[in-house]
Design a protein around this motif. Structure first.
Motif, PDB file in Angstrom:
ATOM      1  N   THR A 184      22.134  66.382  39.845  1.00  0.00           N
ATOM      2  CA  THR A 184      20.733  65.996  39.808  1.00  0.00           C
ATOM      3  C   THR A 184      20.596  64.526  39.444  1.00  0.00           C
ATOM      4  O   THR A 184      21.375  64.008  38.643  1.00  0.00           O
ATOM      5  CB  THR A 184      19.986  66.837  38.738  1.00  0.00           C
ATOM      6  OG1 THR A 184      20.135  68.217  39.047  1.00  0.00           O
ATOM      7  CG2 THR A 184      18.524  66.488  38.672  1.00  0.00           C
ATOM      8  N   ILE A 185      19.618  63.860  40.027  1.00  0.00           N
ATOM      9  CA  ILE A 185      19.213  62.529  39.575  1.00  0.00           C
ATOM     10  C   ILE A 185      17.734  62.619  39.224  1.00  0.00           C
ATOM     11  O   ILE A 185      16.890  62.760  40.118  1.00  0.00           O
ATOM     12  CB  ILE A 185      19.451  61.447  40.636  1.00  0.00           C
ATOM     13  CG1 ILE A 185      20.950  61.325  40.943  1.00  0.00           C
ATOM     14  CG2 ILE A 185      18.925  60.101  40.139  1.00  0.00           C
ATOM     15  CD1 ILE A 185      21.290  60.247  41.966  1.00  0.00           C
ATOM     16  N   ALA A 238      15.640  58.358  40.699  1.00  0.00           N
ATOM     17  CA  ALA A 238      16.561  57.437  41.369  1.00  0.00           C
ATOM     18  C   ALA A 238      16.107  55.988  41.303  1.00  0.00           C
ATOM     19  O   ALA A 238      16.917  55.070  41.445  1.00  0.00           O
ATOM     20  CB  ALA A 238      16.736  57.850  42.828  1.00  0.00           C
ATOM     21  N   VAL A 259      23.729  60.521  37.480  1.00  0.00           N
ATOM     22  CA  VAL A 259      23.964  61.829  38.079  1.00  0.00           C
ATOM     23  C   VAL A 259      24.292  62.801  36.950  1.00  0.00           C
ATOM     24  O   VAL A 259      25.255  62.623  36.221  1.00  0.00           O
ATOM     25  CB  VAL A 259      25.117  61.787  39.096  1.00  0.00           C
ATOM     26  CG1 VAL A 259      25.394  63.187  39.631  1.00  0.00           C
ATOM     27  CG2 VAL A 259      24.779  60.841  40.247  1.00  0.00           C
ATOM     28  N   THR A 264      17.820  67.229  43.558  1.00  0.00           N
ATOM     29  CA  THR A 264      19.200  67.652  43.816  1.00  0.00           C
ATOM     30  C   THR A 264      19.590  67.440  45.273  1.00  0.00           C
ATOM     31  O   THR A 264      20.548  68.033  45.761  1.00  0.00           O
ATOM     32  CB  THR A 264      19.396  69.143  43.458  1.00  0.00           C
ATOM     33  OG1 THR A 264      18.543  69.945  44.282  1.00  0.00           O
ATOM     34  CG2 THR A 264      19.086  69.407  42.000  1.00  0.00           C
ATOM     35  N   CYS A 265      18.865  66.576  45.961  1.00  0.00           N
ATOM     36  CA  CYS A 265      19.015  66.396  47.404  1.00  0.00           C
ATOM     37  C   CYS A 265      19.930  65.209  47.731  1.00  0.00           C
ATOM     38  O   CYS A 265      19.569  64.058  47.492  1.00  0.00           O
ATOM     39  CB  CYS A 265      17.631  66.182  48.013  1.00  0.00           C
ATOM     40  SG  CYS A 265      17.564  66.336  49.796  1.00  0.00           S
ATOM     41  N   PHE A 266      21.102  65.490  48.291  1.00  0.00           N
ATOM     42  CA  PHE A 266      22.083  64.460  48.622  1.00  0.00           C
ATOM     43  C   PHE A 266      22.494  64.564  50.087  1.00  0.00           C
ATOM     44  O   PHE A 266      22.240  65.576  50.753  1.00  0.00           O
ATOM     45  CB  PHE A 266      23.329  64.597  47.742  1.00  0.00           C
ATOM     46  CG  PHE A 266      23.102  64.348  46.283  1.00  0.00           C
ATOM     47  CD1 PHE A 266      23.277  63.084  45.733  1.00  0.00           C
ATOM     48  CD2 PHE A 266      22.704  65.391  45.441  1.00  0.00           C
ATOM     49  CE1 PHE A 266      23.066  62.853  44.385  1.00  0.00           C
ATOM     50  CE2 PHE A 266      22.493  65.162  44.080  1.00  0.00           C
ATOM     51  CZ  PHE A 266      22.675  63.896  43.556  1.00  0.00           C
ATOM     52  N   HIS A 297      21.512  59.788  47.564  1.00  0.00           N
ATOM     53  CA  HIS A 297      20.485  60.674  47.017  1.00  0.00           C
ATOM     54  C   HIS A 297      19.216  60.439  47.828  1.00  0.00           C
ATOM     55  O   HIS A 297      18.711  59.311  47.897  1.00  0.00           O
ATOM     56  CB  HIS A 297      20.256  60.343  45.541  1.00  0.00           C
ATOM     57  CG  HIS A 297      19.211  61.190  44.887  1.00  0.00           C
ATOM     58  ND1 HIS A 297      19.301  62.565  44.813  1.00  0.00           N
ATOM     59  CD2 HIS A 297      18.047  60.860  44.271  1.00  0.00           C
ATOM     60  CE1 HIS A 297      18.254  63.044  44.178  1.00  0.00           C
ATOM     61  NE2 HIS A 297      17.460  62.026  43.843  1.00  0.00           N
ATOM     62  N   CYS A 308      16.771  56.493  50.953  1.00  0.00           N
ATOM     63  CA  CYS A 308      17.944  57.088  50.306  1.00  0.00           C
ATOM     64  C   CYS A 308      18.572  56.056  49.372  1.00  0.00           C
ATOM     65  O   CYS A 308      18.546  54.857  49.651  1.00  0.00           O
ATOM     66  CB  CYS A 308      18.968  57.532  51.342  1.00  0.00           C
ATOM     67  SG  CYS A 308      18.442  58.937  52.346  1.00  0.00           S
ATOM     68  N   VAL A 348      24.823  56.294  45.787  1.00  0.00           N
ATOM     69  CA  VAL A 348      25.402  56.740  44.530  1.00  0.00           C
ATOM     70  C   VAL A 348      26.566  55.807  44.213  1.00  0.00           C
ATOM     71  O   VAL A 348      27.503  55.673  44.998  1.00  0.00           O
ATOM     72  CB  VAL A 348      25.883  58.196  44.617  1.00  0.00           C
ATOM     73  CG1 VAL A 348      26.622  58.597  43.351  1.00  0.00           C
ATOM     74  CG2 VAL A 348      24.680  59.126  44.844  1.00  0.00           C
ATOM     75  N   SER A 371      22.418  56.274  40.623  1.00  0.00           N
ATOM     76  CA  SER A 371      21.812  55.855  41.879  1.00  0.00           C
ATOM     77  C   SER A 371      21.731  54.336  41.949  1.00  0.00           C
ATOM     78  O   SER A 371      21.772  53.648  40.936  1.00  0.00           O
ATOM     79  CB  SER A 371      20.401  56.441  42.003  1.00  0.00           C
ATOM     80  OG  SER A 371      19.535  55.881  41.026  1.00  0.00           O
TER      81      SER A 371
END
Length: 208
Positions: A120-121, A124, A133, A144-146, A166, A178, A181, A194
């Protein structure tokens, strides 16, 4: 500006814009074998000179934390913890780039810190520690979307290396971009966070 510097700047601009590639490519590990979807793997730098694999830690600046952070093991001999990368698109057999992935730490949910194990971030766009992270949240949430992206200028062209982004808006609300990372060094500890220059890594199959 020298052409080489311009090229690097241009590539990083494309990556930060979330459009590094329009082609889905099957992900391969350090030995060239296809990486299985939703199966544990170690991840680490391309060369051992840059340290070991990644793992979870429950401490930061000598204080206990919950949820945990994702950090790099300083010893090149250690492969770190295992993580599962799970594509949310039709659950294919193999991982591929440009698809939304949830990353599960596989850490026990018992004990004093009973948080979910998904990477999770929290924010960001913020500065550390809010852009580190960590774990927590649920599968396919914006935090939690990568996505996986082939590294644009690999250290070793013979090895399949990748970077992680992320992308909150891919799974719901959030900035329409986006975030790379990257590595964030905090009191000598290398943590994932991030923004910044993307961190290049490879997949390692779990030894039997």
């Amino acid at each position: 500006m020298k052409p080489s510097l311009f090229y690097v700047s241009f590539i990083l601009f494309i990556i930060n814009s979330g459009i590094a590639s329009a082609t889905q490519v099957v992900v391969k590990d350090a030995t060239g074998k296809k990486v299985l979807n939703n199966v544990p793997y170690h991840i680490g730098p391309v060369t051992v000179a840059k340290g070991g694999g990644f793992k979870l830690t429950n401490t930061m600046n000598n204080k206990k934390i919950c949820p945990y952070n994702v950090v790099q093991d300083p010893s090149a001999a250690n492969l770190g913890d295992t993580f599962m990368f799970t594509l949310n698109y039709k659950r294919p057999k193999y991982l591929h780039t440009e698809g939304v992935v949830g990353i599960d730490s596989g850490y026990p949910k018992t004990g004093p810190c009973q948080k979910s194990t998904f990477w999770t971030i929290p924010d960001a766009e913020a500065k550390a520690p809010d852009n580190l992270v960590t774990t927590g949240g649920g599968f396919e949430e914006d935090i939690t979307c990568f996505q996986l992206v082939e590294y644009p200028k690999p250290t070793n062209p013979k090895v399949h290396s990748y970077m992680l982004q992320h992308c909150p808006s891919f799974c719901g609300s959030g900035p329409q971009t986006c975030f790379n990372v990257s590595l964030y060094v905090d009191n000598g500890v290398r943590r994932l966070a991030s923004r910044g220059t993307p961190f290049e890594f490879v997949f390692h199959k779990v030894p039997k």
